[in-house]
Structures are given as C-alpha cells and as structure tokens.
Design a protein around this motif. Structure first.
Motif: not given
Length: 126
Positions: A108-109, A111-113, A115-116
C-alpha cells in the motif's frame, strides 16, 4: 528524448527478454498493479534504456521504477546502481527505488508513493 530505448543494442534487448521470463516475486507483485495501466499510463517491464535495463518504465512520465533485492546491498552492486541512476538522470528520467521487502510487506505504501508521483507529473504538461 524521442527514442524510447535510448539506442539500446540487441544484446540488451535479449538480456531484458530473459529478465522478463525470470521476474522476482516482488517484481510480479508490482507488475500485477502496473499492467492495469493506472491512470491510463502504460508501463513496460525490464525495458532497455541505452546500456541499462529498467525494471519498470513509463515513457509518458519518463519514470523508471527499480525493485531491488538483497544483492543490491553489496558494494559493487551499489556502485553499478549509482552509475545506472546517473545515466537515467542524465537522460532526464525520474527514478524511484523500492526493496523487495517493501513491495511485498508494505505494498500500500508503494502504491501511495507511485500515485503521488503520477499525480505530480500529470499536473505538468506531458
């Protein structure tokens, strides 16, 4: 940077093909996400760029994603990674590196990075 392969030669293409056939577990986990074309962006895996091979590459974003296993802790490999990163930067490519452990245990981390980075770069004219 019109040439999406940065003049990679036939040996690099062959090596990339072999790498695609033998991806690591972490690479397969990340590829399962990237192959879905998040935000309509096409990612390529084990993509030749000059004399280097990017684990994942998005031409539209000029983004290289590297997934490093424990061998990347060796000093000789760290040096090769630094040279590879300098080459990518010299071609105005952005690089992000994740370890296998992070991809597998904190997906999840990751993917979050990503996405940013995608959102930051989608705001700019492509």
């Amino acid at each position: 940077m019109g040439n999406m392969f940065l003049k990679a030669g036939p040996l690099i293409f062959e090596h990339a093909r072999r790498l695609r056939e033998n991806q690591t577990f972490a690479e397969s986990v990340l590829w399962n996400y990237l192959r879905q074309k998040p935000h309509g962006l096409r990612f390529r895996r084990q993509h030749p760029l000059g004399d280097c091979i990017a684990d994942f590459y998005c031409h539209k974003l000029k983004l290289v994603i590297e997934v490093d296993d424990s061998i990347h802790n060796r000093e000789d490999i760290k040096q090769k990674d630094a040279e590879k990163d300098l080459f990518f930067k010299s071609k105005e490519l952005k690089i992000i590196r994740f370890t296998d452990e992070v991809v597998i245990q904190r997906f999840e981390q990751v993917i979050s990075e990503l996405e940013k980075i995608i959102h930051e770069n989608m705001k700019k004219p492509l």
